[in-house]
Design an enzyme around this catalytic site. Structure first.
Site, PDB file in Angstrom:
ATOM      1  N   GLU A  85      58.524 -38.939  22.657  1.00  0.00           N
ATOM      2  CA  GLU A  85      57.235 -39.633  22.784  1.00  0.00           C
ATOM      3  C   GLU A  85      57.395 -41.146  22.689  1.00  0.00           C
ATOM      4  O   GLU A  85      56.603 -41.895  23.279  1.00  0.00           O
ATOM      5  CB  GLU A  85      56.248 -39.132  21.724  1.00  0.00           C
ATOM      6  CG  GLU A  85      55.752 -37.706  21.963  1.00  0.00           C
ATOM      7  CD  GLU A  85      56.676 -36.640  21.369  1.00  0.00           C
ATOM      8  OE1 GLU A  85      57.782 -37.005  20.900  1.00  0.00           O
ATOM      9  OE2 GLU A  85      56.290 -35.461  21.365  1.00  0.00           O
TER      10      GLU A  85
ATOM     11  N   PHE B 104      49.001 -26.792  10.838  1.00  0.00           N
ATOM     12  CA  PHE B 104      50.295 -26.982  11.494  1.00  0.00           C
ATOM     13  C   PHE B 104      50.222 -28.169  12.458  1.00  0.00           C
ATOM     14  O   PHE B 104      49.323 -28.262  13.281  1.00  0.00           O
ATOM     15  CB  PHE B 104      50.682 -25.712  12.255  1.00  0.00           C
ATOM     16  CG  PHE B 104      51.972 -25.870  13.018  1.00  0.00           C
ATOM     17  CD1 PHE B 104      53.173 -26.095  12.359  1.00  0.00           C
ATOM     18  CD2 PHE B 104      51.987 -25.810  14.412  1.00  0.00           C
ATOM     19  CE1 PHE B 104      54.359 -26.259  13.051  1.00  0.00           C
ATOM     20  CE2 PHE B 104      53.175 -25.977  15.121  1.00  0.00           C
ATOM     21  CZ  PHE B 104      54.366 -26.202  14.442  1.00  0.00           C
ATOM     22  N   GLN B 105      51.177 -29.040  12.376  1.00  0.00           N
ATOM     23  CA  GLN B 105      51.264 -30.268  13.176  1.00  0.00           C
ATOM     24  C   GLN B 105      50.012 -31.134  13.055  1.00  0.00           C
ATOM     25  O   GLN B 105      49.632 -31.829  13.994  1.00  0.00           O
ATOM     26  CB  GLN B 105      51.578 -29.953  14.644  1.00  0.00           C
ATOM     27  CG  GLN B 105      52.989 -29.382  14.829  1.00  0.00           C
ATOM     28  CD  GLN B 105      53.472 -29.355  16.267  1.00  0.00           C
ATOM     29  OE1 GLN B 105      52.685 -29.143  17.177  1.00  0.00           O
ATOM     30  NE2 GLN B 105      54.780 -29.550  16.467  1.00  0.00           N
TER      31      GLN B 105
ATOM     32  N   LYS C 268      41.700 -30.269  19.749  1.00  0.00           N
ATOM     33  CA  LYS C 268      41.943 -29.267  20.779  1.00  0.00           C
ATOM     34  C   LYS C 268      40.654 -28.579  21.229  1.00  0.00           C
ATOM     35  O   LYS C 268      40.472 -28.282  22.410  1.00  0.00           O
ATOM     36  CB  LYS C 268      42.942 -28.237  20.238  1.00  0.00           C
ATOM     37  CG  LYS C 268      43.533 -27.335  21.294  1.00  0.00           C
ATOM     38  CD  LYS C 268      44.677 -26.504  20.714  1.00  0.00           C
ATOM     39  CE  LYS C 268      45.322 -25.649  21.788  1.00  0.00           C
ATOM     40  NZ  LYS C 268      46.443 -24.851  21.243  1.00  0.00           N
TER      41      LYS C 268
ATOM     42  N   MET D  82      73.873 -58.637  16.953  1.00  0.00           N
ATOM     43  CA  MET D  82      73.078 -59.711  16.357  1.00  0.00           C
ATOM     44  C   MET D  82      73.175 -59.663  14.835  1.00  0.00           C
ATOM     45  O   MET D  82      73.272 -60.709  14.178  1.00  0.00           O
ATOM     46  CB  MET D  82      71.616 -59.606  16.814  1.00  0.00           C
ATOM     47  CG  MET D  82      70.758 -60.781  16.412  1.00  0.00           C
ATOM     48  SD  MET D  82      71.384 -62.350  17.045  1.00  0.00           S
ATOM     49  CE  MET D  82      70.410 -62.545  18.537  1.00  0.00           C
TER      50      MET D  82
END
Lengths: 548, 76
Positions: free
Chosen positions: A47, A109-110, A159, A461
């Site tokens: 993502e 969940f999630q 959802k 760096m």
């Protein structure tokens, strides 16, 4: 239609043709709608890759970028990309799935409080709580993302709302009109400008974001004022203009920093006095008066008090401010410094000198090429040694400095720009590994993206700073155990080759640019090469180190 | 030495997270909340803050919040 269908049809109504994302449980209705919804969806392999691709798409096209992720880990993986877009004022709309409304707040969940997470890293965010508000929320999200000072907006959609029956949306977003500048303040600004003997334009990313590049160039042509740019301002004034002094700040040109140090009027155009630009703030253009032009009132007097400030549209303000000026002596002084401190590519050794390679690459690329770079030494070398004629052709994670930006942002740019515009990713061996999974996106989409991987087997760096400021204690910056990058590329069906000697550079660049499809050019360089010049931390920009 | 207290009145949209947004900006920009008077029904927040930084820095940042309709400086 379902809420998910409304989302897809709304995006199309907005003129969105390509979205970047990754499916998951709580966003499944949206992916079902995307299945035959007539919108191009690019499956990124993480993502964060989707967020950076949307960002690259937005930067390279000037349009709003869209990314999509599921709830919980999908959404948390977007956060770094949103933070990057927020720091660099890039318009993005992020759509996240959320668990169904009845179980929000039950640790389902999630489930994650994504609205809560979004507060610090978005311009605004929504969680849709009523199916009848979905269309209006989407409309507001796009308006907010692109209005005023642009930025990322997140829309979290439970959802059940994605599945609910809703009415089709009929309208699209609009851009808020920008308040007009105050004519009395403009008169004061003109007065200030007309008194200046040694003025400098300090040009930031706001010029490109405002679409005011041509107004700025007209302003520069009429006034003849010497200019410096920030990292995000690169491209707004081509280096070929006689008094364009290049980038200022920590790794800026000596001419830019010295002229800013000596100016009597600093004309700040869409810039915000970032600490990497100013060095020690108290000594930054210490004897100058300040004329600040920006769209965001919160940037006025935030770090440096201005003598006159103007808020409004740069496309209106720059023509209104423009005048002819008699500053020949100052112009000559600035041009002489530009000549005196111009880059020298006569490296004596046979190994590859990255600044020279990037300059050679720049000379081979047409004006319509996009260069997307990562973060670190190579990023500064791109800023110093490549030439750009449009800000949207130079993609760099400027404010947040996010390693892993380059590859996915380049993929986004590939989708934003026509086939005739070459896309080149310049990365380092550290940054490249941060979103290396996006090679899978290149393979899947058969994308013509050229990758120049500058490899010093170091986190260069940080290594440079350890050498200079931490007594050469190289803590966790040695990467001699890097993977074989050519083999890695070949695992994704990407042509690749390694070069190690200066003599190999020209033919290898030609081979890469003339190749069909993706190509990875792995460039081994000396680990001791540093980015010069450098303003040490806490120092004035006038005191640049030029070597150890 | 304690810092002087300064008061702002905010007129806001009654979104569920509006208080979080305002408090986050105040903390992040270096302002300590001394007193808070929240009227949800009216969408009004009376905020007393202290900081070594200029109040204008907080005002301009709060004004940028989409859910903040108006910031009134009660010290002027």
């Amino acid at each position: 239609m379902r809420g998910a269908d409304l989302l897809v049809s709304y995006l199309k109504q907005e003129g969105i043709t390509t979205v970047f994302g990754y499916p998951g449980g709580a966003i499944m209705p949206v992916y079902d709608a995307l299945y035959d919804g007539g919108l191009k969806h690019v499956l990124c392999r993480h993502e964060q890759g989707a967020a950076f691709s949307a960002l690259g798409y937005a930067r390279a096209s000037g349009q709003v970028g869209v990314c999509i992720a599921t709830s919980g880990p999908g959404a948390t993986n977007l956060i770094t990309g949103l933070a990057d877009a927020y720091m660099d004022s890039v318009p993005i709309v992020a759509i996240t799935g959320q668990v169904a409304s009845p179980v929000i707040g039950t640790d389902a969940f999630q489930e994650m409080d994504v609205l809560g997470l979004s507060l610090a890293c978005t311009k605004h965010s929504f969680m849709v709580t009523d199916k009848n508000e979905l269309a209006s929320v989407l409309q507001q999200a796009f308006s907010i993302a692109k209005s005023g000072r642009p930025g990322p907006v997140l829309v979290d959609i439970p959802k059940d709302i994605q599945l609910a029956e809703v009415e089709a949306a009929l309208t699209v977003s609009s851009k808020d009109t920008i308040a007009e500048f105050d004519p009395a303040l403009m008169a004061s600004a003109k007065e200030l400008l007309s008194q200046a003997k040694q003025p400098i334009l300090y040009v930031g990313g706001g010029v490109g974001m405002a679409g005011a590049v041509s107004q700025l160039q007209d302003f520069v042509d009429e006034t003849g004022i010497p200019s410096v740019t920030t990292l995000k301002g690169i491209g707004a004034i081509p280096n070929t203009k006689p008094y364009a002094l290049g980038m200022l700040g920590m790794h800026g040109t000596k001419a830019a920093n010295l002229c800013v140090h000596e100016c009597d009027l600093l004309v700040v155009i869409g810039a915000r006095f970032d600490d990497r630009v100013t060095g020690r703030l108290e000594s930054f253009a210490a004897n100058a008066r300040v004329l600040h032009l920006d769209i965001d009132p919160a940037e006025i007097n935030k770090l440096r008090q201005s003598d006159v400030s103007l808020c409004g549209d740069l496309r209106d303000m720059l023509p209104a401010l423009s005048m002819t000026m008699s500053i020949t002596q100052w112009q000559t002084y600035c041009r002489d410094l530009k000549e005196e401190y111009k880059w020298n590519y006569d490296a004596p050794y046979r190994s590859i000198y990255a600044p020279k390679l990037l300059n050679q690459l720049s000379e081979k690329l047409p004006d319509n090429a996009v260069v997307s770079c990562d973060v670190g030494q190579h990023q500064m070398w791109v800023a110093q040694h490549m030439n750009f004629t449009r800000p949207e052709n130079h993609l760099s994670s400027s404010g947040l400095g996010t390693m892993g930006f380059g590859l996915p942002a380049g993929i986004g740019a590939r989708h934003a720009r026509g086939r005739q515009d070459p896309i080149v990713v310049v990365s380092g061996d550290g940054s490249f590994m941060m979103n290396v999974q996006e090679l899978g996106t290149i393979k899947r989409e058969q994308l013509n993206v050229k990758i120049v991987l500058i490899d010093n087997q170091r986190l260069g760096m940080v290594r440079q700073w350890q050498q200079l400021f931490f007594e050469e204690r190289y803590s966790e910056t040695i990467l001699t155990d890097n993977p074989d990058f050519v083999t890695l590329a070949s695992a994704f069906n990407i042509q690749a080759r390694t070069i190690t000697m200066q003599a190999d550079v020209q033919p290898a660049l030609d081979e890469m640019l003339n190749s069909n499809g993706a190509f990875l050019l792995h460039v081994r360089i000396n680990e001791a090469d540093n980015v010069w010049p450098l303003v040490p931390p806490g120092a004035s920009n006038a005191d640049m180190m030029e070597k150890v | 030495m304690s810092l002087p207290h300064q008061q702002l009145k905010l007129i806001v949209n009654q979104s569920p997270e509006v208080l979080e947004r305002i408090l986050r900006v105040a903390r992040h920009r270096g302002f300590k909340i001394e007193l808070l008077d929240w009227n949800n029904q009216a969408g009004e927040l009376l905020l007393t803050v202290s900081s070594s930084r200029a109040l204008n820095l907080l005002k301009t940042q709060l004004t940028k919040l989409v859910d903040v309709k108006e910031v009134i400086d009660l010290n002027e």
